[in-house]
Design an enzyme around this catalytic site. Structure first.
Site, PDB file in Angstrom:
ATOM      1  N   LYS A 282       0.834  -1.202   0.000  1.00  0.00           N
ATOM      2  CA  LYS A 282       0.000   0.000   0.000  1.00  0.00           C
ATOM      3  C   LYS A 282       0.871   1.256   0.000  1.00  0.00           C
ATOM      4  O   LYS A 282       2.042   1.213   0.391  1.00  0.00           O
ATOM      5  CB  LYS A 282      -0.886   0.020   1.253  1.00  0.00           C
ATOM      6  CG  LYS A 282      -1.955  -1.052   1.290  1.00  0.00           C
ATOM      7  CD  LYS A 282      -2.737  -0.973   2.591  1.00  0.00           C
ATOM      8  CE  LYS A 282      -3.826  -2.037   2.653  1.00  0.00           C
ATOM      9  NZ  LYS A 282      -4.924  -1.768   1.706  1.00  0.00           N
ATOM     10  N   ARG A 356     -10.511 -11.364   1.415  1.00  0.00           N
ATOM     11  CA  ARG A 356     -11.399 -12.388   0.843  1.00  0.00           C
ATOM     12  C   ARG A 356     -10.763 -13.778   0.888  1.00  0.00           C
ATOM     13  O   ARG A 356     -11.465 -14.786   0.924  1.00  0.00           O
ATOM     14  CB  ARG A 356     -11.785 -11.992  -0.577  1.00  0.00           C
ATOM     15  CG  ARG A 356     -10.651 -11.933  -1.574  1.00  0.00           C
ATOM     16  CD  ARG A 356     -10.995 -11.091  -2.788  1.00  0.00           C
ATOM     17  NE  ARG A 356     -11.036  -9.659  -2.470  1.00  0.00           N
ATOM     18  CZ  ARG A 356     -11.349  -8.706  -3.340  1.00  0.00           C
ATOM     19  NH1 ARG A 356     -11.658  -9.027  -4.586  1.00  0.00           N
ATOM     20  NH2 ARG A 356     -11.360  -7.441  -2.975  1.00  0.00           N
TER      21      ARG A 356
END
EC number: 3.4.11.1
Length: 503
Positions: A282, A356
């Site tokens: 990130k 996920r």
């Protein structure tokens, strides 16, 4: 802080402070009118001089009002009477709590719960007042060496209800409000804790403490990496393999229904205690906020605490999927193909779409409980923030009745959610040349394709997904966890337990 309800006339109150509302423009609420009459027009004379207009956020503290037994009267601006809605009501309560705290009123009798809020009953007004008061007074100062303490903080609040027959409803509202507020506080405390303290082991320790506190109803089991490996939870394990902190899945089993045939409600919380993004790292800006990537797990913990506190007659299983996504020579890579616990394979195109992967194995794991419904809660996608902003949680589901239940609970609690579609067109975006599916589906509809991914692991039960990426925390000066959607899920469980007093 202590809360109670009573039913009585304002002129008979002998308290440190009476709280009443004033509407815009300079219109006294019915209770304020009674006090004005007793004081021979003292209050209305002040309003005519322009001391208070009645706008939301305004307040005026009066001392030693003629013929009034209480020491003070706090006038609170409530805006225009016909426009007093849920949001303004909460703002009014928040202003009241701050004003009382700032002026050293250690106790007060509040008549704001008698104001008319369209479509809301006394139970709702009292419960929201309790939850809002606790929210207003919340601070996270466990790690500060110099703590700011008020000399005379507010310690007792009495809510007045219009009639004696509403006392029982008001008392139940306080009981529910305190339990929900405690769950919200627990979730916020976990979310605000720094990642060098709050790792998967810390989450597990909190889950075990919950079982110790509520030992009659709760059992906690913690599943470590070795057992995950034996279960084939390879997607979950891949995300955490770059971290020195072990991935741990904490399973909190609450049994409140004595019927052994009752199938449980399962709540699954994403617990990424820090998400660097992994190899797909990130940007540095605001990366500190990635400690909030475990707010799904924090929510589940808070809701389980609420259920145990109220001894709800339900069977509930809460799963805290603890993990940390870090950059390391052992970290999983873009291009890896993972075999999930379900046997389906996933091509990793972005290691920052890790939530996920943790959830898909957890959702497969909970099949063993033969659940009535499964609800997962996750700070899953930035795309949901773009779609719904920071005010509304994204909801997706494979079962319409469950979706409607959650939407109804969101309206009742004021913890808003909005349903997004799960259709085959979005499923196509997850196609992979090398595996059964890819872990991302491109930028268009990113929140929905994430939901579509999870839906492939939930075909054996009724399931809903709450994407709280936009609602779990605030940035900027007021940075901190919000505790959402504890209130929404608490209302859902209250409804399931037949304890729905909300209109």
């Amino acid at each position: 802080m202590e809360f109670s309800v009573k039913s009585g006339s304002p002129e008979k109150q002998r308290s440190a402070c009476i709280v009443v509302g004033v509407f815009e423009p300079r219109r006294l609420s019915p209770i304020a009118e009674q006090l004005d009459k007793i004081s021979d027009g003292y209050i209305s004379a002040l309003l005519r001089r322009g001391e208070l207009e009645g706008k939301v956020g305004q307040s005026l503290l009066l001392h030693h009002v003629p013929n009034i037994l209480s020491e003070r009267i706090l006038l609170i601006g409530c805006g225009k009477e016909r426009e007093l809605d849920e949001r303004q009501y909460k703002q009014v309560i928040q202003k009241t709590i701050n004003a009382l705290n700032e002026t050293g009123s250690m106790e007060a009798v509040c008549f704001l719960t008698e104001l008319h809020v369209k479509g809301r009953n006394t139970y709702w007004k009292v419960r929201q007042a309790v939850e809002t008061a606790k929210e207003t007074l919340y601070t996270f100062d466990q790690l500060k060496s110099n703590k700011v303490e008020l000399r005379r903080p507010l310690r007792k609040m009495v809510f007045n209800v219009p009639t004696r027959r509403e006392l029982t409803s008001g008392e139940r509202a306080i009981q529910h409000g305190l339990a929900i507020a405690a769950g919200i506080k627990a979730a916020k405390d976990l979310g605000n804790m720094p990642p060098n303290i709050c790792n998967a082991a810390y989450l597990a320790s909190q889950a075990r403490q919950l079982a110790d506190t509520y030992s009659q109803n709760i059992i906690t089991r913690v599943i470590g990496e070795q057992q995950m490996k034996e279960l084939g939870m390879n997607a979950y394990l891949a995300v955490g393999q770059g971290s020195q902190n072990e991935s741990l899945m904490s399973v909190i089993e609450y049994k409140g229904d004595p019927n052994p045939e009752t199938r449980p409600i399962v709540l699954v919380g994403k617990g990424l205690t820090f998400d660097s993004g992994g190899i797909s790292i990130k940007p540095a800006d605001s990366m500190d906020e990635m400690k909030y990537d475990m707010c799904g797990a924090a929510t589940v913990y808070g809701v389980m605490r609420m259920a145990a506190e109220l001894a709800l007659p339900l069977n509930i299983i809460g799963v805290l999927a603890g993990c940390e996504n870090m950059v390391d020579g052992r970290a999983y890579r873009p291009g890896d193909v993972l075999t999930t616990m379900s046997g389906q394979t996933v091509e990793v195109l972005n290691t920052d779409a890790e939530g996920r992967l943790v959830l898909c194995d957890t959702l497969t794991y909970v099949e063993r409980y033969e659940p009535d419904v499964v609800i997962d809660v996750a700070t899953l996608t930035g795309a949901c923030v773009i779609a719904l902003g920071h005010h509304i949680t994204g909801l997706m589901a494979n079962h319409n009745p469950l979706a409607h239940e959650l939407l109804s609970a969101s309206e009742q609690s004021g913890d808003r959610a909005w349903r997004l579609p799960l259709t085959d067109e979005f499923q196509e975006q997850l196609e992979s040349n090398f595996a059964d599916m890819a872990n991302i589906g491109g930028r268009p509809g990113g929140a929905i394709t994430a939901g579509c991914f999870l839906s492939r692991f939930t075909r054996k039960y009724s399931w809903a997904h709450l994407d709280i990426a936009g609602t779990a925390w605030r940035s900027g000066k007021a940075k901190g966890a919000t505790g959402r959607p504890v209130a929404l899920l608490s209302q859902f469980l209250l409804n399931r337990a037949g304890q729905n007093d909300v209109e």
